[in-house]
Design a protein around this motif. Sequence first.
Motif, mmCIF file in Angstrom:
data_model
loop_
_atom_site.group_PDB
_atom_site.id
_atom_site.type_symbol
_atom_site.label_atom_id
_atom_site.label_comp_id
_atom_site.label_asym_id
_atom_site.label_seq_id
_atom_site.Cartn_x
_atom_site.Cartn_y
_atom_site.Cartn_z
ATOM 1 N N ALA A 56 0.848 -1.186 0.000
ATOM 2 C CA ALA A 56 0.000 0.000 0.000
ATOM 3 C C ALA A 56 0.889 1.243 0.000
ATOM 4 O O ALA A 56 1.368 1.683 1.050
ATOM 5 C CB ALA A 56 -0.923 -0.002 1.206
ATOM 6 N N VAL A 57 1.138 1.814 -1.179
ATOM 7 C CA VAL A 57 1.985 3.003 -1.293
ATOM 8 C C VAL A 57 1.265 4.207 -0.686
ATOM 9 O O VAL A 57 1.846 4.984 0.076
ATOM 10 C CB VAL A 57 2.345 3.263 -2.764
ATOM 11 N N THR A 58 -0.011 4.387 -1.043
ATOM 12 C CA THR A 58 -0.874 5.409 -0.449
ATOM 13 C C THR A 58 -2.241 4.762 -0.201
ATOM 14 O O THR A 58 -2.440 3.582 -0.456
ATOM 15 C CB THR A 58 -1.034 6.632 -1.373
ATOM 16 N N ASP A 59 -3.181 5.573 0.268
ATOM 17 C CA ASP A 59 -4.531 5.057 0.483
ATOM 18 C C ASP A 59 -5.189 4.680 -0.840
ATOM 19 O O ASP A 59 -6.102 3.847 -0.866
ATOM 20 C CB ASP A 59 -5.393 6.103 1.200
ATOM 21 N N LYS A 60 -4.738 5.266 -1.940
ATOM 22 C CA LYS A 60 -5.361 5.028 -3.242
ATOM 23 C C LYS A 60 -4.517 4.171 -4.180
ATOM 24 O O LYS A 60 -5.046 3.616 -5.142
ATOM 25 C CB LYS A 60 -5.654 6.361 -3.941
ATOM 26 N N VAL A 111 4.190 -7.776 -12.124
ATOM 27 C CA VAL A 111 3.811 -6.751 -11.172
ATOM 28 C C VAL A 111 2.450 -6.193 -11.593
ATOM 29 O O VAL A 111 2.146 -6.078 -12.780
ATOM 30 C CB VAL A 111 4.865 -5.624 -11.091
ATOM 31 N N THR A 112 1.641 -5.861 -10.581
ATOM 32 C CA THR A 112 0.315 -5.286 -10.811
ATOM 33 C C THR A 112 0.208 -3.982 -10.039
ATOM 34 O O THR A 112 0.661 -3.891 -8.891
ATOM 35 C CB THR A 112 -0.792 -6.252 -10.348
ATOM 36 N N ALA A 113 -0.402 -2.975 -10.654
ATOM 37 C CA ALA A 113 -0.621 -1.678 -10.009
ATOM 38 C C ALA A 113 -2.110 -1.388 -9.968
ATOM 39 O O ALA A 113 -2.812 -1.562 -10.970
ATOM 40 C CB ALA A 113 0.114 -0.569 -10.753
ATOM 41 N N ASP A 114 -2.597 -0.964 -8.798
ATOM 42 C CA ASP A 114 -4.002 -0.611 -8.616
ATOM 43 C C ASP A 114 -4.108 0.830 -8.144
ATOM 44 O O ASP A 114 -3.374 1.248 -7.228
ATOM 45 C CB ASP A 114 -4.669 -1.535 -7.593
ATOM 46 N N TYR A 115 -5.044 1.580 -8.746
ATOM 47 C CA TYR A 115 -5.228 2.980 -8.349
ATOM 48 C C TYR A 115 -6.712 3.279 -8.230
ATOM 49 O O TYR A 115 -7.494 2.992 -9.150
ATOM 50 C CB TYR A 115 -4.587 3.924 -9.364
ATOM 51 N N LEU A 175 -14.637 4.096 -8.842
ATOM 52 C CA LEU A 175 -13.905 4.031 -10.110
ATOM 53 C C LEU A 175 -12.441 3.692 -9.844
ATOM 54 O O LEU A 175 -11.751 4.407 -9.113
ATOM 55 C CB LEU A 175 -13.996 5.359 -10.859
ATOM 56 N N THR A 176 -11.958 2.574 -10.434
ATOM 57 C CA THR A 176 -10.585 2.121 -10.217
ATOM 58 C C THR A 176 -9.901 1.828 -11.544
ATOM 59 O O THR A 176 -10.551 1.580 -12.571
ATOM 60 C CB THR A 176 -10.553 0.848 -9.358
#
Length: 355
Positions: A278-282, A314-318, A324-325
Amino acid sequence: MNIKSLLLGSAAALAAVSGAQAADAIVAAEPEPMEYVRVCDAFGTGYFYIPGTETCLKIGGYVRVQVDGRSDFDLTGQQGGYRTNTRAQLQFDAKSDTELGTLASKITLRANTNSDSDFYLEETYLEIGGLRVGQFYNYFDNGLPGETVLSDGGPFGSGYIAGDTLNNSIRYTFDGGAFQAYIQADAFNSEAGWKFDNGIVDTQDEVGVNAMIAGKFGGVSIDLFGAYDFDWEDGVIASTLSAEIGPGKLGVFGVYSTGPSAYWDFSEWSIGAEYAIAVTDKFSITPGAQYWDNVTRNYGTGDYVGGDAWRVGVTADYKITQGLTAKATVNYTDVDNGVESADRWDGFFRLQRSF
């Protein structure tokens, strides 16, 4: 004067009576009370009472737009390129309390633009107490947080998506809070209906059983899954461990099979791990890796006879905003079947609006 006063008084009385009657004639009837939709908080967020009933309904779903890409895979002749797809999914959950426990039902409708079919049934079942009957997923479709470890797929897959396993099944679950267990019977390929053997009509005999026990201990959860396919006469055991460690969550998946079956037919054994940071909350990043051993099959005997494969990615989620993601992944897979080897790149970019 007396006569004049009498006439004027009579006229005034008649006018008052007429006015009263006219006023009574135009009085509007009282409106009937309306029954507004009531919030149902007995089963969680999003449920409301169906008017006139004690049944709680929840409507949800998502719209997904995705672009997939992959390179050539010479080992199986798969061509590289890209494809686009838009998916719509609607889900209806209905629940009510009964003397036998919670009565629940679920209807899931899904459609993809890259498919010739219209809306079709995804997970759809009815449930009362701990008993569930219908079409639903088994353990192998739960997966881990990222898109690298294929708990329901193998290294020879298309590179677009791991395989899915929806079966008509019956399951009984014991839920003790921190401890859960279930046993399930599956009917494979039941959509084929009847089959003919030398002109004699017979029923499908492709059935299997699976069971799982799971426990949660603080930030750690672990489960143990076992299954047996009566048609292939082989079984599989698997386990998934999840633990909150540092700034993220670690997931480890392991599986061993005695031979190919409807539950697992990609290798004799496999192990994979992903760590969601978790880099940030988003924003989160999830690297992962997986290894398969004995990936080549002898189709005469059905046994695994060698070869191996590995995969990293590697997977990135925002989270763009509420509901909306965006998700993006890239993975590299290398396969050696014991005679030759090949590799492949694959990945996708996805936007999804959930409600």
